[in-house]
Design a protein around this motif. Structure first.
Motif, PDB file in Angstrom:
ATOM      1  N   LEU A  65       0.895  -1.195  -0.054  1.00  0.00           N
ATOM      2  CA  LEU A  65      -0.089   0.130   0.033  1.00  0.00           C
ATOM      3  C   LEU A  65       0.864   1.165   0.130  1.00  0.00           C
ATOM      4  N   THR A  66       1.997   1.003   0.872  1.00  0.00           N
ATOM      5  CA  THR A  66       2.868   2.287   0.849  1.00  0.00           C
ATOM      6  C   THR A  66       3.760   2.652  -0.538  1.00  0.00           C
ATOM      7  N   TYR A  67       4.211   1.463  -1.224  1.00  0.00           N
ATOM      8  CA  TYR A  67       4.650   1.369  -2.698  1.00  0.00           C
ATOM      9  C   TYR A  67       3.701   2.434  -3.729  1.00  0.00           C
ATOM     10  N   PHE A  68       2.428   1.822  -3.462  1.00  0.00           N
ATOM     11  CA  PHE A  68       1.503   2.211  -4.313  1.00  0.00           C
ATOM     12  C   PHE A  68       1.119   3.785  -4.114  1.00  0.00           C
ATOM     13  N   SER A  69       1.054   3.986  -2.917  1.00  0.00           N
ATOM     14  CA  SER A  69       0.738   5.421  -2.404  1.00  0.00           C
ATOM     15  C   SER A  69       1.979   6.516  -2.883  1.00  0.00           C
ATOM     16  N   ILE A  70       3.098   6.042  -2.644  1.00  0.00           N
ATOM     17  CA  ILE A  70       4.259   6.652  -3.253  1.00  0.00           C
ATOM     18  C   ILE A  70       4.081   7.142  -4.770  1.00  0.00           C
ATOM     19  N   LEU A  71       3.866   5.951  -5.515  1.00  0.00           N
ATOM     20  CA  LEU A  71       3.926   6.115  -7.012  1.00  0.00           C
ATOM     21  C   LEU A  71       2.606   6.912  -7.288  1.00  0.00           C
ATOM     22  N   PHE A  72       1.484   6.781  -6.659  1.00  0.00           N
ATOM     23  CA  PHE A  72       0.238   7.271  -7.224  1.00  0.00           C
ATOM     24  C   PHE A  72       0.430   8.898  -6.696  1.00  0.00           C
ATOM     25  N   HIS A  73       1.026   9.196  -5.584  1.00  0.00           N
ATOM     26  CA  HIS A  73       1.090  10.455  -5.278  1.00  0.00           C
ATOM     27  C   HIS A  73       1.994  11.250  -6.169  1.00  0.00           C
ATOM     28  N   VAL A 117      13.685  11.662  -5.345  1.00  0.00           N
ATOM     29  CA  VAL A 117      14.797  11.131  -5.528  1.00  0.00           C
ATOM     30  C   VAL A 117      15.384  10.827  -4.177  1.00  0.00           C
ATOM     31  N   PHE A 118      15.122  11.387  -3.320  1.00  0.00           N
ATOM     32  CA  PHE A 118      15.793  10.647  -1.959  1.00  0.00           C
ATOM     33  C   PHE A 118      15.178   9.459  -1.557  1.00  0.00           C
ATOM     34  N   ILE A 119      13.888   9.050  -1.809  1.00  0.00           N
ATOM     35  CA  ILE A 119      13.284   7.828  -1.561  1.00  0.00           C
ATOM     36  C   ILE A 119      13.922   6.726  -2.428  1.00  0.00           C
ATOM     37  N   VAL A 120      13.967   7.131  -3.570  1.00  0.00           N
ATOM     38  CA  VAL A 120      14.778   6.101  -4.613  1.00  0.00           C
ATOM     39  C   VAL A 120      16.288   5.608  -4.178  1.00  0.00           C
ATOM     40  N   THR A 121      17.091   6.812  -3.678  1.00  0.00           N
ATOM     41  CA  THR A 121      18.412   6.239  -3.173  1.00  0.00           C
ATOM     42  C   THR A 121      18.475   5.816  -1.901  1.00  0.00           C
ATOM     43  N   HIS A 122      17.282   5.998  -1.101  1.00  0.00           N
ATOM     44  CA  HIS A 122      17.211   5.510   0.305  1.00  0.00           C
ATOM     45  C   HIS A 122      16.916   3.856   0.067  1.00  0.00           C
ATOM     46  N   MET A 123      16.049   3.679  -0.830  1.00  0.00           N
ATOM     47  CA  MET A 123      15.636   2.167  -1.161  1.00  0.00           C
ATOM     48  C   MET A 123      16.845   1.505  -1.727  1.00  0.00           C
ATOM     49  N   ALA A 128      16.776  -2.241  -0.833  1.00  0.00           N
ATOM     50  CA  ALA A 128      17.061  -3.372  -1.633  1.00  0.00           C
ATOM     51  C   ALA A 128      18.061  -4.151  -1.054  1.00  0.00           C
ATOM     52  N   LYS A 129      18.923  -3.941  -0.038  1.00  0.00           N
ATOM     53  CA  LYS A 129      20.093  -4.467   0.218  1.00  0.00           C
ATOM     54  C   LYS A 129      19.162  -5.667   1.122  1.00  0.00           C
TER      55      LYS A 129
END
Lengths: 291, 253
Positions: A65-73, A117-123, A128-129
């Motif tokens: 739900l969080t991934y979806f919310s980030i993308l949708f937002h 951009v922060f969220i992508v680098t953070h993930m 991802a690790k």
């Protein structure tokens, strides 16, 4: 009604912006509570929490739900911004926006892009690790037995395995004749039978501490990358604070809530916008400078 | 009585021959402007000067010149209706400016408000939004109901009246960084939604007016609150929230 268009109309887009935004505020509160264990908890507790967050089915549902919310937002925000730019094809020669609106409210798209951009680098750096890195370190604790220090892996069933008995992989296990080896970045396998005999904790705690304390050169040029990461993280939390400063109370207005509770909502929103990013920012500062 | 103070100003005004041709900012010097004159009187003075110089006068919208018709517009020094709040341009006086000032005068900038000439824009998009639902269908032939026979709570009547104070000048659109018309539409939706006479058509009204608003090419509200501050009639953001509520209710019906 058929013409309601609860996805396409300008007002419907605002509802979705508000709903996903408020859900992400809830996520932030939860994520912060988890992260604060890096200060107030020990490594084992944090790694147990990390395992729970990646394996519990209810948490999994929330994470999707969080991934979806980030993308949708983000997508909704981009669509709105494009439409808004189109609504004024010729701009003003002289404009004085500061006379009637706040900085944050006028720059939500820019702030949001920086946060994305922060969220992508953070993930990439942590999420991802934790999920995909087969070479994640496995958590081991150090105990003193009869005056000698010994490193022990802790299994999820609460038992201990001496680090010296476990090889990094099956190949090494056969070379050095170890009884056990590690696979999938966390599972202990019996070398002969090749069956799983236990499970360790992925050491996300170590990953996090190493990240912010790293003395390595960033891009082989900038010294003390841990300090750079710490500064960047703190700056990103500043950006988040501005985004929340406008976003939190704005979500309620978009959902049609503007009544006697509005002053309280605004106050709470501003406190949330300041306190949450500060608490997030304290964690890397603590790791880099105190630990 | 009043001190006869005059100022000399420089004007940078958007000049555009017609809707098709490209316009540009032109500079004019205007001397001996009484600080007691209104902004529109200052423009009249400029036009007299231009006519005497056998130049084309500046076209600008105006009508009642007492702040109630909603006809005057102008984006002055980066603000709708100029550097004051709660007023229309005809209520702006030259005492707000200083000797030697350079004053920028631009038309409302919105895709939905195309420039017709110079500072005059076509605001018929607002008319079409009104026509889409900004009315109450009342049969006026024969037995009409006395308005006072329908009880209305005082607070609702007051809020409806405050919303109805909107003069449709378009300052909200002009000042909004997104060119959104939601304060206007919010006010028009609210003035009926709050009254029992308006409830009958409330569902259709909000859906139709919002659809028309979107079709006209106005932007989306991001709650910056600029419109509320620049609105000459002090229309509150509460009206946008009410429209959002009404739209949600209507959509779920």
């Amino acid at each position: 009604m058929a013409q309601s268009a609860l996805l396409k109309s300008s007002i419907a887009k605002k509802y979705w912006m508000a709903l996903t935004g408020l859900f992400l505020c809830l996520f932030l509160a939860g994520h912060l509570a988890g992260n604060l264990q890096l200060i107030f908890g020990d490594a084992l507790q944090f790694n147990q929490y990390a395992l729970f967050m990646t394996s519990n089915p209810a948490v999994k549902l929330l994470s999707y739900l969080t991934y979806f919310s980030i993308l949708f937002h983000a997508v909704d925000g981009i669509l709105l911004t494009i439409q808004n730019k189109k609504a004024r094809p010729i701009g003003y020669a002289k404009s004085n926006p500061a006379a009637n609106s706040g900085f944050a409210s006028r720059n939500m798209a820019v702030l949001g892009t920086l946060i994305l951009v922060f969220i992508v680098t953070h993930m990439v750096n942590f999420w991802a690790k934790m999920h995909f890195d087969k070479k994640m370190p496995v958590y081991a604790t150090t105990v003193e037995m009869m005056g000698q220090k010994q490193d022990l892996y802790v299994t999820t069933s609460g038992t201990y395995i001496p680090v010296t008995q476990v090889a990094k992989d099956s190949k090494e296990a056969e070379e050095i004749g170890a009884q056990l080896y590690i696979d999938h970045g966390k599972d202990f396998y019996n070398t002969q039978a090749k069956i799983k005999v236990g499970e360790g904790y992925k050491d996300l705690h170590k990953i996090t501490f190493d990240f912010f304390k790293s003395k390595a050169k960033l891009f082989g040029a900038i010294p003390n990358e841990g300090l750079v990461f710490t500064i960047l993280y703190v700056l990103c939390m500043g950006v988040l604070a501005f985004h929340l400063w406008h976003g939190f109370q704005s979500a309620f207005q978009s959902l049609g809530i503007n009544n006697k509770f509005t002053p309280a909502i605004k106050t709470f929103g501003k406190l949330f916008a300041v306190i949450v990013p500060i608490l997030f920012a304290i964690i890397p500062l603590y790791i880099h400078f105190v630990k | 009585m009043a001190s006869k103070k005059t100022i000399n100003i420089n004007l940078k005004i958007w000049r555009q021959k017609n809707a098709k041709e490209k316009g540009s900012m032109e500079t004019y010097k205007l001397d001996n402007v009484s600080t007691d004159s209104s902004f529109l009187e200052m423009l009249d003075q400029l036009n007299e000067q231009l006519v005497n110089e056998r130049k084309e006068p500046v076209a600008f919208d105006h009508d009642c010149r007492e702040g109630i018709c909603g006809m005057c517009s102008l984006y002055i020094n980066g603000r709708a209706h100029g550097p004051d709040t709660g007023i229309t341009t005809c209520q702006l006086h030259m005492r707000m400016f200083n000797d030697g000032d350079t004053i920028y005068v631009e038309p409302w900038r919105s895709k939905a408000f195309p420039v017709i000439k110079d500072l005059v824009v076509d605001r018929s998009a607002f008319d079409r939004i009104q026509q889409a639902g900004g009315f109450v269908s009342v049969n006026t032939s024969g037995r009409t109901i006395d308005a006072n026979a329908t009880p209305v709570p005082k607070t609702d009547a007051d809020k409806a009246f405050e919303a109805a104070a909107c003069i449709g000048c378009g300052a909200c659109v002009a000042t909004c960084k997104n060119g959104s018309a939601m304060l206007f539409v919010g006010a028009k939706v609210s003035q009926y939604a709050l009254l029992p006479q308006g409830r009958v058509e409330a569902t259709e009204r909000v859906l139709n007016m919002v659809r028309q608003m979107d079709e006209e090419g106005f932007g989306n509200c991001t709650n910056t609150g600029a419109c509320e501050i620049e609105c000459p009639k002090g229309i509150s953001l509460e009206n946008i929230a009410r429209m959002n509520r009404e739209y949600l209710k209507a959509s779920l019906k």
